[in-house]
Design a protein around this motif. Structure first.
Motif, PDB file in Angstrom:
ATOM      1  N   LEU A 160       6.439  -6.708  50.177  1.00 27.09           N
ATOM      2  CA  LEU A 160       6.522  -8.068  49.695  1.00 27.09           C
ATOM      3  C   LEU A 160       5.055  -8.673  49.544  1.00 27.09           C
ATOM      4  O   LEU A 160       4.548  -9.517  48.613  1.00 27.09           O
ATOM      5  CB  LEU A 160       7.175  -9.235  50.600  1.00 27.09           C
ATOM      6  N   GLU A 176       6.627  -0.243  41.085  1.00 28.14           N
ATOM      7  CA  GLU A 176       7.767  -1.046  41.381  1.00 28.14           C
ATOM      8  C   GLU A 176       9.081  -0.374  41.496  1.00 28.14           C
ATOM      9  O   GLU A 176       9.621  -0.690  42.387  1.00 28.14           O
ATOM     10  CB  GLU A 176       7.820  -2.186  40.056  1.00 28.14           C
ATOM     11  N   LEU A 219      14.368  -9.294  46.146  1.00 24.91           N
ATOM     12  CA  LEU A 219      13.535  -8.061  46.032  1.00 24.91           C
ATOM     13  C   LEU A 219      13.741  -7.363  47.250  1.00 24.91           C
ATOM     14  O   LEU A 219      13.735  -6.096  47.373  1.00 24.91           O
ATOM     15  CB  LEU A 219      11.993  -8.574  45.963  1.00 24.91           C
ATOM     16  N   ALA A 220      13.865  -7.809  48.564  1.00 19.63           N
ATOM     17  CA  ALA A 220      13.921  -7.512  49.536  1.00 19.63           C
ATOM     18  C   ALA A 220      15.329  -6.655  49.789  1.00 19.63           C
ATOM     19  O   ALA A 220      15.093  -5.480  50.614  1.00 19.63           O
ATOM     20  CB  ALA A 220      13.980  -8.036  50.854  1.00 19.63           C
ATOM     21  N   ILE A 221      16.354  -6.971  49.117  1.00 19.08           N
ATOM     22  CA  ILE A 221      17.412  -5.917  49.124  1.00 19.08           C
ATOM     23  C   ILE A 221      17.291  -4.829  48.299  1.00 19.08           C
ATOM     24  O   ILE A 221      18.246  -4.070  47.853  1.00 19.08           O
ATOM     25  CB  ILE A 221      18.692  -6.656  49.260  1.00 19.08           C
ATOM     26  N   GLY A 222      16.345  -4.867  47.546  1.00 21.41           N
ATOM     27  CA  GLY A 222      16.126  -3.530  46.560  1.00 21.41           C
ATOM     28  C   GLY A 222      16.311  -3.797  45.047  1.00 21.41           C
ATOM     29  O   GLY A 222      16.450  -2.981  44.338  1.00 21.41           O
ATOM     30  N   MET A 223      16.328  -5.235  44.689  1.00 23.75           N
ATOM     31  CA  MET A 223      16.628  -5.456  43.240  1.00 23.75           C
ATOM     32  C   MET A 223      15.217  -5.369  42.493  1.00 23.75           C
ATOM     33  O   MET A 223      14.303  -5.738  43.160  1.00 23.75           O
ATOM     34  CB  MET A 223      17.093  -7.062  43.156  1.00 23.75           C
ATOM     35  N   SER A 224      15.268  -5.113  41.088  1.00 23.64           N
ATOM     36  CA  SER A 224      14.155  -5.360  40.395  1.00 23.64           C
ATOM     37  C   SER A 224      13.892  -6.816  40.005  1.00 23.64           C
ATOM     38  O   SER A 224      14.622  -7.431  40.335  1.00 23.64           O
ATOM     39  CB  SER A 224      14.417  -4.347  39.281  1.00 23.64           C
ATOM     40  N   GLU A 239      12.094 -13.456  46.660  1.00 19.88           N
ATOM     41  CA  GLU A 239      11.597 -12.457  47.943  1.00 19.88           C
ATOM     42  C   GLU A 239      12.830 -11.793  48.445  1.00 19.88           C
ATOM     43  O   GLU A 239      13.020 -10.763  48.682  1.00 19.88           O
ATOM     44  CB  GLU A 239      10.817 -13.104  48.967  1.00 19.88           C
ATOM     45  N   ASN A 242       7.768  -3.878  54.038  1.00 20.73           N
ATOM     46  CA  ASN A 242       8.358  -3.845  52.577  1.00 20.73           C
ATOM     47  C   ASN A 242       7.893  -4.037  51.438  1.00 20.73           C
ATOM     48  O   ASN A 242       8.357  -4.481  50.363  1.00 20.73           O
ATOM     49  CB  ASN A 242       9.649  -4.320  53.079  1.00 20.73           C
ATOM     50  N   ARG A 249      12.391  -0.525  49.633  1.00 21.03           N
ATOM     51  CA  ARG A 249      12.856  -1.781  50.270  1.00 21.03           C
ATOM     52  C   ARG A 249      14.553  -1.661  50.498  1.00 21.03           C
ATOM     53  O   ARG A 249      15.056  -2.326  51.300  1.00 21.03           O
ATOM     54  CB  ARG A 249      12.588  -2.911  49.132  1.00 21.03           C
ATOM     55  N   GLN A 250      14.997  -0.755  49.803  1.00 23.70           N
ATOM     56  CA  GLN A 250      16.557  -0.560  50.034  1.00 23.70           C
ATOM     57  C   GLN A 250      16.634   0.060  51.497  1.00 23.70           C
ATOM     58  O   GLN A 250      17.832   0.037  52.027  1.00 23.70           O
ATOM     59  CB  GLN A 250      17.253   0.412  48.983  1.00 23.70           C
ATOM     60  N   ARG A 277      11.227  -0.100  45.039  1.00 19.15           N
ATOM     61  CA  ARG A 277      12.607  -0.673  45.351  1.00 19.15           C
ATOM     62  C   ARG A 277      13.268   0.315  46.314  1.00 19.15           C
ATOM     63  O   ARG A 277      14.006   0.164  46.926  1.00 19.15           O
ATOM     64  CB  ARG A 277      13.368  -0.911  43.847  1.00 19.15           C
TER      65      ARG A 277
END
Lengths: 260, 219
Positions: free
Chosen positions: A67, A86, B124-129, B121, A65, A93-94, A90
């Motif tokens: 990271l 970026e 970010l992993a749940i999709g936030m900027s 992290e 994902n 990652r969602q 996102r």
């Protein structure tokens, strides 16, 4: 039918894989953390990544994902390489939920708001709708009565179950688990593994980095053994745990006291 | 010795006005220096090298100059250098905000850095900027952690506002000194000034202690 000669069948083998790793390379300075790793994950599959500490399994998960950025090769989700920008990362990652070894719940938010935060912040869902979804998910992980608790007032096992609910709130297609039970007291490991097993039964695609060999043996559809940044063996759990074809797999499992 | 304490009562309204201005300057400075500190801290932590260097230069410049020098500088040099003319109060505010922003920037930076990398992290992993993760997850936690430090800065600032008396801003110290000059009641006025600063400062210090107990990091 020549079943004995054919390679072991993968789950949903007829469909295109959800995730493909093509010669993924990851460097930390001079250290090669991943040495051109190639791997596929089928839809609905539970894949366990096992191997000694520092063998690259968590790194591969974190490259999934984005990271971590990769230094060579490609990671494809549904046939599309992970984007570099970026804003597009996102979106990817969602579609993947992640659960961390150290839970990483947001300590300034209640369990309910930890779960609701993704839908509100990322999807722009209304507070009421997001909380309704969060309640359903907390019920699902058996914590409906702890919705108002803050992380500091939850046990490790409860925190990790909230973290799973938080990841599920984004309705991901794939769940990534990075040693989800390694930081837990032994008596709370079971409750987290049970939730994961329930998810597996519902058909969630899961990649699990774990040292819980009995969980891998029982729940995984496919087991991948890492050593020194490379895959040394992969196959169905029956092969890996009962009849490993690679000596080093046997050595690794032997060190853990696994004897088939 | 012959004391005349009535001089304090006679000039009570001037003294209270001065005290009010001291409080006002403190509040206004903090209101500007907290966002100022956040902006500087975010610049310092950004990936943009220019923003990082600019913030570092600003902080190290104003943190390492005596405040009184910054006040004189704002009063005498700024009008010449930038061709702007402010009232003494605005000039005082500029000097105080420059100084306190530099301190706050360091406080915020330390606070943000003290939040585990895993929190960013997880966001970010749940999709936030990155921005959402910073403002929804990292800064709220950092703010709680640095509240005791900001409170201490507040109390220092409250006392340091007396330095702007050197450019004739009519806060408590300046007012008291003016009355002293008119009445020659040195001891009485200095005592009155000390009493007023202490009476206002003590509750604030107690409040800071309470904030330390309530929000201080206990790990």
């Amino acid at each position: 039918m020549n079943a004995t000669a054919s390679p072991p069948a993968r789950k949903n083998a007829g469909q295109p894989p959800v995730l493909v790793y093509e010669n993924v390379r990851k460097l930390y300075g001079d250290f090669v953390a991943l040495k051109d790793v190639s791997l596929q994950v089928q839809k609905g599959e539970v894949m366990c990544l096992i191997g000694p500490s520092g063998s690259g399994k968590s790194t591969l998960l974190r490259c999934t994902n984005a990271l971590e950025t990769i230094d060579g090769g490609r990671v494809l989700l549904d046939g599309v390489p992970l984007p570099a920008r970026e804003s597009e990362v996102r979106k990817v990652r969602q579609r993947m939920g992640m659960v961390f070894q150290s839970f990483e719940l947001f300590p300034h938010k209640s369990a309910l708001d930890n779960v609701a935060m993704g839908p509100v912040t990322v999807l722009g869902m209304s507070q009421a709708d997001a909380r309704a979804r969060a309640r359903t998910l907390l019920d699902k992980v058996g914590l409906g009565d702890k919705a108002q608790n803050f992380p500091a007032n939850l046990s490790g096992g409860q925190q990790q179950r909230v973290a799973i609910a938080r990841a599920l709130a984004m309705e991901p297609e794939v769940m990534l688990f990075d040693e989800p039970t390694s930081a837990l007291d032994p008596e709370t490991v079971g409750e987290v593994l049970n939730v994961m097993q329930k998810l597996a039964h519902e058909g969630m695609t899961m990649i699990v980095v774990t040292h819980e060999m009995s969980f891998a043996r029982r729940v995984a559809d496919w087991v991948v053994v890492f050593e020194s940044g490379a895959i040394i063996e992969q196959g169905p759990p029956a092969q890996i745990f009962d009849a490993p074809t690679v000596t080093r797999t046997r050595d690794f499992l032997g060190h853990l006291g696994w004897n088939g | 010795m012959n004391f005349d304490w009535s001089v304090i009562w006679t000039h009570r309204s001037a003294l209270l006005e001065g005290a009010a201005l001291t409080v006002g300057l403190t509040v206004l400075t903090m209101l500007l220096a907290v966002p100022g500190g956040i902006v500087l801290a975010l610049m310092r932590l950004s990936s943009n090298k220019l923003a990082r260097s600019a913030s570092l230069a600003f902080v190290e410049f104003f943190r390492n100059l005596p405040l009184i020098l910054v006040i004189y500088w704002a009063f005498y040099v700024m009008p010449m250098a930038f061709n702007v003319q402010f009232s003494p109060i605005t000039t005082a505010l500029v000097a105080l905000v420059l100084n306190v922003s530099a301190y706050n920037a360091e406080t915020f930076r330390a606070g943000i850095n003290s939040i585990r990398k895993g929190q960013m992290e997880a966001a970010l992993a749940i999709g936030m900027s990155r921005r959402q993760a910073m403002f929804k997850v990292v800064i709220p936690q950092a703010a709680r952690r640095i509240l005791p430090v900001i409170a201490s800065t507040w109390v220092s600032l409250f006392k340091d506002t007396s330095l702007v008396s050197v450019i004739a801003v009519g806060e408590l110290a300046y007012t008291a000194m003016q009355i002293r000059a008119q009445t020659f009641r040195v001891l009485e006025m200095l005592t009155a000034m000390a009493a007023l600063y202490w009476l206002m400062g003590y509750p604030q210090a107690k409040l800071v202690d309470w904030i330390h107990r309530k929000y201080g990091v206990k790990e």
